[in-house]
Write a protein that holds these residues in place. Structure first.
Motif, mmCIF file in Angstrom:
data_model
loop_
_atom_site.group_PDB
_atom_site.id
_atom_site.type_symbol
_atom_site.label_atom_id
_atom_site.label_comp_id
_atom_site.label_asym_id
_atom_site.label_seq_id
_atom_site.Cartn_x
_atom_site.Cartn_y
_atom_site.Cartn_z
ATOM 1 N N TRP A 137 -59.225 -51.999 -34.947
ATOM 2 C CA TRP A 137 -60.095 -51.437 -36.382
ATOM 3 C C TRP A 137 -60.301 -52.802 -37.008
ATOM 4 N N SER A 138 -61.215 -52.560 -37.840
ATOM 5 C CA SER A 138 -61.548 -53.682 -38.935
ATOM 6 C C SER A 138 -60.790 -53.335 -40.273
ATOM 7 N N TRP A 155 -51.687 -49.776 -40.464
ATOM 8 C CA TRP A 155 -51.925 -49.351 -38.974
ATOM 9 C C TRP A 155 -51.929 -47.983 -38.862
ATOM 10 N N ALA A 213 -55.399 -46.727 -40.399
ATOM 11 C CA ALA A 213 -56.631 -47.006 -39.594
ATOM 12 C C ALA A 213 -56.656 -46.235 -38.378
ATOM 13 N N GLU A 214 -55.631 -45.935 -37.687
ATOM 14 C CA GLU A 214 -55.463 -45.460 -36.401
ATOM 15 C C GLU A 214 -54.830 -44.085 -36.506
#
Length: 181
Positions: A88-89, A97, A100-101
């Motif tokens: 991810w950016s 974490w 983002a995911e």
């Protein structure tokens, strides 16, 4: 009594009260048991660092090299077959974490997943925490290996009771279980 002895007595009393308070609070809040600490201490108990001791000087997924949870978890993901490119950016802080995911994050622990603690979810501070799931004992108990910023490598047993359970589990590239006879 002179000034120095009174100050010394006051300091000793403060330390005794603080120690008693910490000792009383510790067991009631415990939901994590440290199984080993340090590369050598863990190796002596057959709890591997999966080669991280030698590889910790490299920045994995552009995380800071050395003792920290994000570099260790990223290293374990690269070791499992993912490329050494952050998926991810944006922020690499552990607190980011699971957000983002989000599509890969749920509440089910599996071997090879990344256990993720959001910011301020105990035991994490403002930057969160991540660890590698080594064993799933039950739906309410896991064993993780981890590294800590300014701390050391360790293994810990974590139970759901007590409030230190991960915020979620990120399934980047979980270990595939093979049936054996």
């Amino acid at each position: 009594m002179s000034r120095l002895p009174r100050a010394l007595v006051a300091l000793v009393c403060l330390l005794l009260v603080t120690t008693a308070e910490l000792g009383a609070a510790g067991p009631a809040q415990a939901s994590s048991t440290l199984l080993c600490k340090g590369y050598t201490g863990c190796a002596n108990l057959a709890m591997s660092n999966a080669g991280y001791q030698a590889a910790s000087g490299t920045m994995w997924w552009r995380m800071y090299a050395g003792h920290n949870c994000t570099n260790y978890a990223a290293y374990r993901m690269v070791l499992s077959g993912l490329p050494n490119t952050r998926p991810w950016s944006g922020s690499g802080n552990a607190s980011n974490w699971g957000h983002a995911e989000a599509a890969l994050t749920n509440s089910v622990p599996t071997v090879g997943a990344v256990a993720w603690w959001d910011a301020y979810v105990r035991p994490a501070g403002s930057a969160g925490h991540v660890a590698y799931v080594e064993q799933v004992v039950s739906a309410d108990e896991i064993v993780v290996s981890q590294d800590s910023w300014g701390g050391d490598f360790s293994w810990a047993r974590i139970t759901r009771a007590g409030g230190s359970w991960p915020s979620g589990f990120i399934h980047f590239n979980d270990a595939v279980l093979k049936n054996t006879v």
